[in-house]
Write a protein that holds these residues in place. Structure first.
Motif, PDB file in Angstrom:
ATOM      1  N   TYR A  45      -1.172 -13.429   2.996  1.00 12.69           N
ATOM      2  CA  TYR A  45       0.372 -13.691   3.019  1.00 12.69           C
ATOM      3  C   TYR A  45       0.779 -14.647   4.077  1.00 12.69           C
ATOM      4  CZ  TYR A  45       5.216 -12.711   3.138  1.00 12.69           C
ATOM      5  OH  TYR A  45       6.646 -13.256   3.127  1.00 12.69           O
ATOM      6  N   GLY A  46       1.234 -15.549   3.576  1.00 15.04           N
ATOM      7  CA  GLY A  46       1.416 -16.880   4.458  1.00 15.04           C
ATOM      8  C   GLY A  46      -0.049 -17.591   4.739  1.00 15.04           C
ATOM      9  N   SER A  47      -0.287 -17.883   6.080  1.00 17.64           N
ATOM     10  CA  SER A  47      -1.487 -18.513   6.429  1.00 17.64           C
ATOM     11  C   SER A  47      -2.695 -17.474   6.730  1.00 17.64           C
ATOM     12  CB  SER A  47      -1.335 -19.555   7.436  1.00 17.64           C
ATOM     13  OG  SER A  47      -1.019 -18.936   8.410  1.00 17.64           O
ATOM     14  N   ARG A  48      -2.039 -16.414   6.773  1.00 18.42           N
ATOM     15  CA  ARG A  48      -3.004 -15.208   7.477  1.00 18.42           C
ATOM     16  C   ARG A  48      -3.664 -14.343   6.225  1.00 18.42           C
ATOM     17  NH1 ARG A  48      -2.454  -9.951   8.306  1.00 18.42           N
ATOM     18  NH2 ARG A  48      -0.631 -10.104   7.317  1.00 18.42           N
ATOM     19  N   GLN A  49      -4.824 -13.934   6.596  1.00 19.25           N
ATOM     20  CA  GLN A  49      -5.615 -13.155   5.613  1.00 19.25           C
ATOM     21  C   GLN A  49      -6.088 -11.816   5.985  1.00 19.25           C
ATOM     22  OE1 GLN A  49      -9.786 -14.336   3.574  1.00 19.25           O
ATOM     23  NE2 GLN A  49      -7.973 -15.510   2.338  1.00 19.25           N
ATOM     24  N   THR A  50      -6.169 -10.658   5.240  1.00 16.58           N
ATOM     25  CA  THR A  50      -6.656  -9.347   5.847  1.00 16.58           C
ATOM     26  C   THR A  50      -7.796  -9.061   5.021  1.00 16.58           C
ATOM     27  OG1 THR A  50      -4.298  -8.450   6.194  1.00 16.58           O
ATOM     28  CG2 THR A  50      -6.196  -7.182   6.058  1.00 16.58           C
ATOM     29  N   GLU A  51      -8.836  -9.000   5.826  1.00 15.72           N
ATOM     30  CA  GLU A  51     -10.191  -8.502   5.084  1.00 15.72           C
ATOM     31  C   GLU A  51     -10.038  -6.906   5.195  1.00 15.72           C
ATOM     32  OE1 GLU A  51     -14.448  -9.931   5.541  1.00 15.72           O
ATOM     33  OE2 GLU A  51     -14.206  -8.404   7.092  1.00 15.72           O
ATOM     34  N   TYR A  52     -10.196  -6.242   3.899  1.00  9.36           N
ATOM     35  CA  TYR A  52      -9.817  -4.985   3.689  1.00  9.36           C
ATOM     36  C   TYR A  52     -10.939  -4.048   2.986  1.00  9.36           C
ATOM     37  CZ  TYR A  52      -5.926  -1.197   3.170  1.00  9.36           C
ATOM     38  OH  TYR A  52      -5.398  -0.184   3.395  1.00  9.36           O
ATOM     39  N   HIS A  53     -11.315  -2.824   3.722  1.00  9.76           N
ATOM     40  CA  HIS A  53     -12.117  -2.004   3.148  1.00  9.76           C
ATOM     41  C   HIS A  53     -11.270  -1.126   2.361  1.00  9.76           C
ATOM     42  CE1 HIS A  53     -15.084   1.168   2.681  1.00  9.76           C
ATOM     43  NE2 HIS A  53     -16.036   0.418   3.271  1.00  9.76           N
ATOM     44  N   TYR A  54     -11.508  -1.004   1.141  1.00 13.93           N
ATOM     45  CA  TYR A  54     -10.417  -0.477   0.037  1.00 13.93           C
ATOM     46  C   TYR A  54     -10.753   0.953  -0.034  1.00 13.93           C
ATOM     47  CZ  TYR A  54      -7.829   0.783  -4.105  1.00 13.93           C
ATOM     48  OH  TYR A  54      -7.058   1.306  -5.117  1.00 13.93           O
ATOM     49  N   GLN A  55     -12.044   1.638   0.131  1.00 13.03           N
ATOM     50  CA  GLN A  55     -12.168   3.014   0.066  1.00 13.03           C
ATOM     51  C   GLN A  55     -11.411   3.564   1.257  1.00 13.03           C
ATOM     52  OE1 GLN A  55     -14.346   0.631  -0.535  1.00 13.03           O
ATOM     53  NE2 GLN A  55     -16.309   1.277  -1.537  1.00 13.03           N
ATOM     54  N   ARG A  56     -11.773   2.926   2.459  1.00 17.45           N
ATOM     55  CA  ARG A  56     -11.477   3.628   3.676  1.00 17.45           C
ATOM     56  C   ARG A  56      -9.811   3.333   3.990  1.00 17.45           C
ATOM     57  NH1 ARG A  56     -16.456   2.200   7.651  1.00 17.45           N
ATOM     58  NH2 ARG A  56     -18.093   3.262   6.439  1.00 17.45           N
ATOM     59  N   ARG A  57      -9.425   2.615   3.423  1.00 17.26           N
ATOM     60  CA  ARG A  57      -7.866   1.857   3.583  1.00 17.26           C
ATOM     61  C   ARG A  57      -7.824   1.314   4.712  1.00 17.26           C
ATOM     62  NH1 ARG A  57      -7.980   2.952  -1.357  1.00 17.26           N
ATOM     63  NH2 ARG A  57      -6.180   3.792  -2.727  1.00 17.26           N
ATOM     64  N   LYS A  58      -8.698   0.762   5.293  1.00 17.95           N
ATOM     65  CA  LYS A  58      -8.793   0.078   6.736  1.00 17.95           C
ATOM     66  C   LYS A  58      -8.801  -1.436   6.911  1.00 17.95           C
ATOM     67  CE  LYS A  58     -11.236   1.275  10.899  1.00 17.95           C
ATOM     68  NZ  LYS A  58     -12.189   2.209  11.431  1.00 17.95           N
ATOM     69  N   VAL A  59      -8.520  -1.903   7.738  1.00 17.05           N
ATOM     70  CA  VAL A  59      -8.267  -3.329   7.958  1.00 17.05           C
ATOM     71  C   VAL A  59      -9.615  -3.456   8.868  1.00 17.05           C
ATOM     72  CG1 VAL A  59      -7.455  -5.423   9.225  1.00 17.05           C
ATOM     73  CG2 VAL A  59      -5.830  -3.842   7.978  1.00 17.05           C
TER      74      VAL A  59
ATOM     75  N   GLY B  48      -3.312  -6.924  13.508  1.00 16.37           N
ATOM     76  CA  GLY B  48      -3.458  -8.165  14.514  1.00 16.37           C
ATOM     77  C   GLY B  48      -2.489  -7.635  15.681  1.00 16.37           C
ATOM     78  N   THR B  49      -1.754  -8.643  16.260  1.00 12.72           N
ATOM     79  CA  THR B  49      -0.858  -8.668  17.237  1.00 12.72           C
ATOM     80  C   THR B  49       0.507  -8.557  16.639  1.00 12.72           C
ATOM     81  OG1 THR B  49      -2.348  -8.879  19.028  1.00 12.72           O
ATOM     82  CG2 THR B  49      -0.049  -8.983  19.641  1.00 12.72           C
ATOM     83  N   ASN B  50       1.355  -7.869  16.901  1.00 12.88           N
ATOM     84  CA  ASN B  50       2.870  -8.154  16.273  1.00 12.88           C
ATOM     85  C   ASN B  50       3.744  -8.876  17.053  1.00 12.88           C
ATOM     86  OD1 ASN B  50       5.856  -7.129  16.000  1.00 12.88           O
ATOM     87  ND2 ASN B  50       4.831  -6.791  14.079  1.00 12.88           N
ATOM     88  N   LEU B  51       4.072 -10.092  16.835  1.00  7.84           N
ATOM     89  CA  LEU B  51       4.831 -10.823  17.425  1.00  7.84           C
ATOM     90  C   LEU B  51       6.137 -10.408  18.045  1.00  7.84           C
ATOM     91  CD1 LEU B  51       5.185 -13.923  18.796  1.00  7.84           C
ATOM     92  CD2 LEU B  51       5.624 -14.532  16.623  1.00  7.84           C
ATOM     93  N   PHE B  52       6.871  -9.651  17.090  1.00  3.64           N
ATOM     94  CA  PHE B  52       8.262  -9.316  17.208  1.00  3.64           C
ATOM     95  C   PHE B  52       8.346  -8.377  18.289  1.00  3.64           C
ATOM     96  CE2 PHE B  52      11.302  -6.038  16.653  1.00  3.64           C
ATOM     97  CZ  PHE B  52      12.537  -6.691  16.918  1.00  3.64           C
ATOM     98  N   LEU B  53       7.296  -7.462  18.307  1.00  2.00           N
ATOM     99  CA  LEU B  53       7.253  -6.404  19.558  1.00  2.00           C
ATOM    100  C   LEU B  53       6.762  -6.938  20.776  1.00  2.00           C
ATOM    101  CD1 LEU B  53       5.787  -3.455  17.666  1.00  2.00           C
ATOM    102  CD2 LEU B  53       8.180  -3.607  18.149  1.00  2.00           C
ATOM    103  N   VAL B  54       5.891  -7.768  20.927  1.00  7.57           N
ATOM    104  CA  VAL B  54       5.462  -8.349  21.990  1.00  7.57           C
ATOM    105  C   VAL B  54       6.377  -9.204  22.870  1.00  7.57           C
ATOM    106  CG1 VAL B  54       3.511  -9.902  23.277  1.00  7.57           C
ATOM    107  CG2 VAL B  54       2.849  -8.244  21.483  1.00  7.57           C
TER     108      VAL B  54
END
Length: 490
Positions: free
Chosen positions: A463-477, A211-217
């Motif tokens: 984690y928290g209210s956010r969820q990551t849909e993940y391709h396990y074989q490719r290790r990719k969000v 996503g977009t990292n809040l701390f850096l922005v």
């Protein structure tokens, strides 16, 4: 509008130069217009005080300006739109005109007070409010650590820096443009809306690389709110293009530190107190308040499945359904699309009051504290509960945060704090080489996992209210979601 910033994703525009080698294809008027818009916004001569001003040029001045852009980014100066130039143009970035090294706004505006207040009037549902508060305070601390300026959050009235998360038109004549476009913008120091900082709610705000990292922005935008413009140093926080870097132990880079200290000066560290100072007067102990009587147990409210800030305790696929656990209850999402049902855990599986983690392999396994159960349907299997040590965990592990079975490799991933184990179900033992750090072995999902499950060939990590849909074989969000979206909420 003076002092408004925008972190912007710029479309890739492929055109040939007007002069020099014969172009492979003649650019369309639309392509030429897009390229002129990019150079006029970031490399025109109008300066940082008018980032949105209109600028038109001939093809000759277009070529000259393109050379200036190539020189700025350390590219080969050709005056032609080669692939390297196009790649730089395509990077996410901030919307102000570019400058060399650190720089300041015209007139060098600054806060003429030792304490600057800030207030968050609209929060993002992507993160807990407490996480947003902590993250923005951490971003401001980058500056207060090096300059004699302190920041104080207030919760009512008008602050020096007013902060909002809003989408599209939000009242400042600079509307946001939807997901993956403008991320945020801020005003330079001053009266009225000076210093105000706005974040686009259409983005998915995170504390990780996904996503977009809040701390850096936020740290970048707060630099503008303090009077910093852009830097040509690629490692600087105020460099025009946005890119993720690890935020753990992050400190203000040297170029940014020199820039902000040129405005406000250097913070002088207070003198260290004498060791073990002797009190001048013997302290008198304060009277202890009398303990309040225990009011006794109260009924717990049902968890709200349509709360955008919903956090799952656990989740699992089971017999073609998906179960989501929260505060002693669970929701069942049926594959037959007959709606969402809710039950109290103890009424279905007596003896189990709360579920910390869950997964399905032949039977469904539910974890609570330092033990676990095997269940089949509404039946608790005989011989349970069993201790966590049966999995081969060390004695230091007294709770599992999340679990998910990856069927095509026959392994169950068991998450504990910032690490995870791999359990071989067929052999009944842990795989060698574990535990591993989550953020290293499963890049993109962050450092912790509250709940995990498999569905449709993808793994889902919350984690928290956010969820990551993940391709396990490719290790990719694949994409970022919110938990409550699984529970048929409008």
């Amino acid at each position: 509008m003076e002092g408004v910033l925008a972190v912007k994703t710029v479309m890739v525009v492929v055109i040939a130069a007007h002069c020099g080698a014969v172009p492979a294809t003649t650019p369309s008027q639309e392509d030429l217009s897009k390229a002129q818009d990019y150079l006029s916004q970031f490399f025109s001569d109008v300066g940082v005080s008018a980032p949105n001003s209109i600028w038109r040029s001939s093809l000759d001045s277009f070529e000259d300006t393109l050379r200036k852009m190539q020189e700025y980014f350390g590219l080969e100066v050709t005056g032609q739109l080669d692939s390297n130039t196009l790649e730089v143009m395509a990077r996410p970035r901030c919307g102000f005109t570019d400058v060399a090294r650190y720089s300041h706004f015209d007139g060098r505006p600054k806060w003429g007070k030792p304490v600057v207040t800030y207030r968050i009037t609209n929060y993002t549902p992507d993160l807990r409010q407490s996480d947003v508060d902590a993250t923005l305070a951490k971003a401001l601390k980058l500056y207060s650590d090096v300059i004699p300026l302190d920041f104080r959050q207030i919760y009512s009235g008008t602050a020096d820096i007013m902060i909002i998360f809003k989408a599209r038109d939000h009242g400042d004549f600079s509307p946001f443009d939807g997901k993956s476009g403008v991320l945020a913008h801020a005003f330079s120091p001053g009266e009225g809306n000076g210093g105000d900082t706005h974040f686009d709610e259409d983005e998915v705000w995170t504390l990780t690389s996904a996503g977009t990292n809040l701390f850096l922005v936020a740290a970048h935008e707060f630099g503008h709110a303090l009077g910093l413009a852009h830097s040509q140093v690629q490692t600087a926080l105020m460099y025009p293009t946005y890119q993720y870097v690890t935020t753990e132990g992050y400190a203000l880079p040297d170029d940014d530190r020199r820039g902000v200290q040129a405005i406000y000066g250097v913070r002088v560290k207070p003198a260290q107190p004498e060791p073990n100072p002797q009190p001048t007067k013997k302290p008198v102990p304060k009277p202890q308040p009398r303990p309040e009587p225990d009011p006794g147990p109260t009924s717990e409210p049902f968890p709200d499945r349509c709360n955008r800030n919903l956090i799952f305790d656990a989740a699992t696929s089971s017999q073609s359904n998906i179960y989501f656990f929260k505060d002693g209850y669970f929701w069942r999402r049926s594959s037959s699309w007959d709606g969402i049902s809710m039950n109290r855990i103890q009424t279905v599986w007596p003896g189990i009051s709360k579920v910390d983690a869950a997964y399905e392999y032949k039977n469904t396994i539910l974890f609570e504290g330092d033990h676990y159960w095997g269940i089949r349907g509404r039946t608790v299997l005989p011989g349970y509960p069993k201790p966590l040590s049966d999995f081969g965990f060390p004695p230091s592990v007294t709770k599992v945060d999340a679990a998910v079975h990856v069927s095509f490799i026959g392994r169950t991933l068991l998450f504990v704090r910032n690490k995870y184990w791999s359990y071989n179900e067929r052999r009944g033992r842990m795989d060698g080489g574990y535990p591993k750090f989550i953020h290293r072995a499963l890049p993109g999902i962050g450092y912790r996992v509250d709940a995990a499950f498999e569905n449709g060939g993808y793994l889902y990590f919350s984690y928290g209210s956010r969820q990551t849909e993940y391709h396990y074989q490719r290790r990719k969000v694949r994409r970022i979601l919110l938990n409550y979206g699984w529970l048929d909420c409008n």
